[in-house]
Design a protein around this motif. Sequence first.
Motif: not given
Length: 343
Positions: A65-66, A69-70, A72-73, A76, A120, A123-125
């Motif tokens: 998940i971590k 999340q990177k 996803k950044t 963004d 998972d 969701n993180a993305l």
Amino acid sequence: MSRFKYSAGPWNVHSGADAFGPPVRDEIAFVTKVKKFKEIGFDAIQFHDDDAVPNINDLNEDQIIKEAQKVKTILDDHGLVAEFVAPRLWMDPRTIDGGYTSNRAEDREFAMWRSYRSIDIANALGCNNIVLWLAREGTYVYESKDPVISTKRIIEAMNKMLEYDKNIRVLIETKPNEPVDISFCPTMGHTMALSSASVDPDRVGGLLETAHAVLAGLDPANEIAFALAFDKLFSVHLNDQNGMKYDQDKAFAVDNLRRGFNQVKVLMDNNYGSRGEFVGLDVKAIRTQNIENSYRHLENSLKIAKLLEGKVERFDNKFAQQCIDARDYEALEMYVVEHLMQG
Ligand code: XLS
Ligand code: MG
């Protein structure tokens, strides 16, 4: 101004290896691809689980998940979103005989583990679409798997995913063969049936890829239409394919322009995209391209798709209806062909 939002996958830009030869271009970093996709005009990125988290098998659930999340950044930062995550169930030594339909229980468990991790990651993305391209859910030797049990196993796997997360949607990407000889879910009709057999039919729909329909000997626009009729067309992968050969993933509509036009037309006529659906392109650069030109197929596909949107907008529906009323289908056909040939 395009009516659609378009998406592409990082695997669409690749090093050119095929079954008969090694890579011919260097790998391009994910961030570089993302930047270029944005420049070309894409709105969203399609992911396999390991496109987002490359070393997924070596990480635990929190680490996965971590890592996601990177990513996803990065999205963004570039003003892009994720369209879907697909568990890549065809690469691992544990899925050589399929994931959900493998004859070995431990392989089926691994396939579920990857599927939950894909959820998972989604969701993180920030997306809720899980694509199942059921690559090896089929047979190389017909008698090696029980086809009834296998079909039930696919439904069971889907249901487990739907229950694991009440917000996700499952998009089944149909394909009749390759890498398997005979797939358990070859067409949109099969997908609609699997959807209605699931615990939550509203959350199971189809993703139609042009080349896969052609490989099944079917018309891609009609496969799209079939899913639309059930209100279950969750995504498309527009590309092209010259007949029933190996999966070519050619640039959209380059092989059969009229077939491409009809796909865009059925999407536009039925307001596809109005609920946030993306038009995905799933195209591969030809092996002979050099690295500088290895995005050309994506640029061309997007350009052609947008030009065809214009062709649909300018299509004279009134005249078409007159031809239909007079049952002069030859006149209709000539109109379509002339319309496509005009500048
Ligand atoms: C392969 C598939 C694949 C999916 C995503 O034939 O098209 O690229 O779209 O797993
Ligand atoms: Mg595809």
